[in-house]
Design an enzyme around this catalytic site. Structure first.
Site: not given
Ligand code: KIV
Length: 273
Positions: A53-54, A92, A122, A124, A191
């Site tokens: 989600d980055s 994510d 994934k 959090e 992280e």
């Molecule tokens: O969204 C992302 O890029 C991440 C990584 C930093 C692990 O969750």
């Protein structure tokens, strides 16, 4: 050389990642958000590709990961899956799509899997989201956990500094890591936490622990592809190793193109019909 480069073109599965941990083979993971980059990352032999989600920051220019929507993650996920042959593709679940209820979480998770054809998801958090994690896994969807600095909670922290330096937060992180493993997660991302704490988690868990800013004593590493390629500027945390300076390379190439067009140098005789 390992993986794709040594000729091992077998698809990476969650099961194979656990085997890699068991034989002490480190796991490489990078983000990708589009088809072309995913092809390059996969072809270079990366084991796991994270459609992070980055993308909210890197692709859309948002300050945090919070604004990205489920539909936008699905768009990025679909694009990446089309470009990948070998790597395990993890998407994510974005902010707000799994925190409200386990029912919402599993509904959204199924939607991502159905449309993107990704291999896993994934999310959090630990104890707070454990019911959602269990429900999604019960639906047959592999989940990678994410603890330590959790960017979707940035407004709660108010800072991107190292997490779990104090005993209370560290002990909660270890408890959460065990909860995620017991719930059936196939791996966990840690992280920006102290290396010794990450080492402890990697030793205590049987599932792979992938670090970003969590030191070298874990089972694998993940970085944001545009950061490690030096496309992004103004973001230089200690853990980030830049393997290229694509910002300079791309700016130079594009500047040259502008100059050639202005001079009437491009296209030349051989570049026209
Ligand atoms: O969204 C992302 O890029 C991440 C990584 C930093 C692990 O969750």
């Amino acid at each position: 050389m390992s993986g794709y480069l040594s000729g091992d073109t077998r698809k990476v599965t969650t099961h194979r990642l656990v085997e890699m941990k068991q034989r002490g083979e480190k796991i490489s993971m990078l983000t990708a958000y589009d088809y072309t980059t995913a092809q390059i990352v996969d072809g270079a032999g990366v084991d796991v590709i994270l459609v992070g989600d980055s993308a909210s920051n890197v692709m859309a220019g948002n300050v945090t990961t919070l604004p990205i929507t489920l539909d936008q993650m699905i768009y990025h996920g679909k694009s990446v899956v089309r470009g990948v042959k070998r790597a395990l593709v993890v998407v994510d679940l974005p902010f707000g799509t799994y925190q409200t209820s386990a029912y919402e979480a599993v509904t959204n998770a199924i939607q991502v899997m159905k449309i993107t054809h990704a291999d896993a998801l994934k999310l959090e958090g630990g104890e707070e989201v454990i019911d959602a994690v269990k429900k999604i896994i019960a639906a047959g969807i592999p989940i990678m956990g994410h603890l330590g600095l959790m960017p979707q909670s940035i407004n709660k922290y108010g800072t991107y500094t190292v997490r779990a330096k104090g005993e209370e937060e560290a002990e909660k992180l270890v408890r959460d890591a065990h909860l995620l493993e017991e719930a059936g997660c196939f791996a966990i991302v840690l992280e920006k936490i102290p290396a010794v704490l990450a080492q402890r988690v990697a030793r205590e868990l049987t599932i792979p622990v992938i670090g970003i800013g969590a030191g070298g004593y874990v089972d694998g590493q993940v970085l944001v592809v545009s950061d490690m390629l030096g496309m992004t500027h103004g973001f230089s945390p200690r853990f980030l190793r830049r393997y290229a300076d694509l910002h300079t390379v791309m700016t130079g190439a594009i500047g040259q193109y502008v100059e050639d067009v202005k001079k009437g140098d491009f296209p030349n005789e051989n570049e026209q019909y």
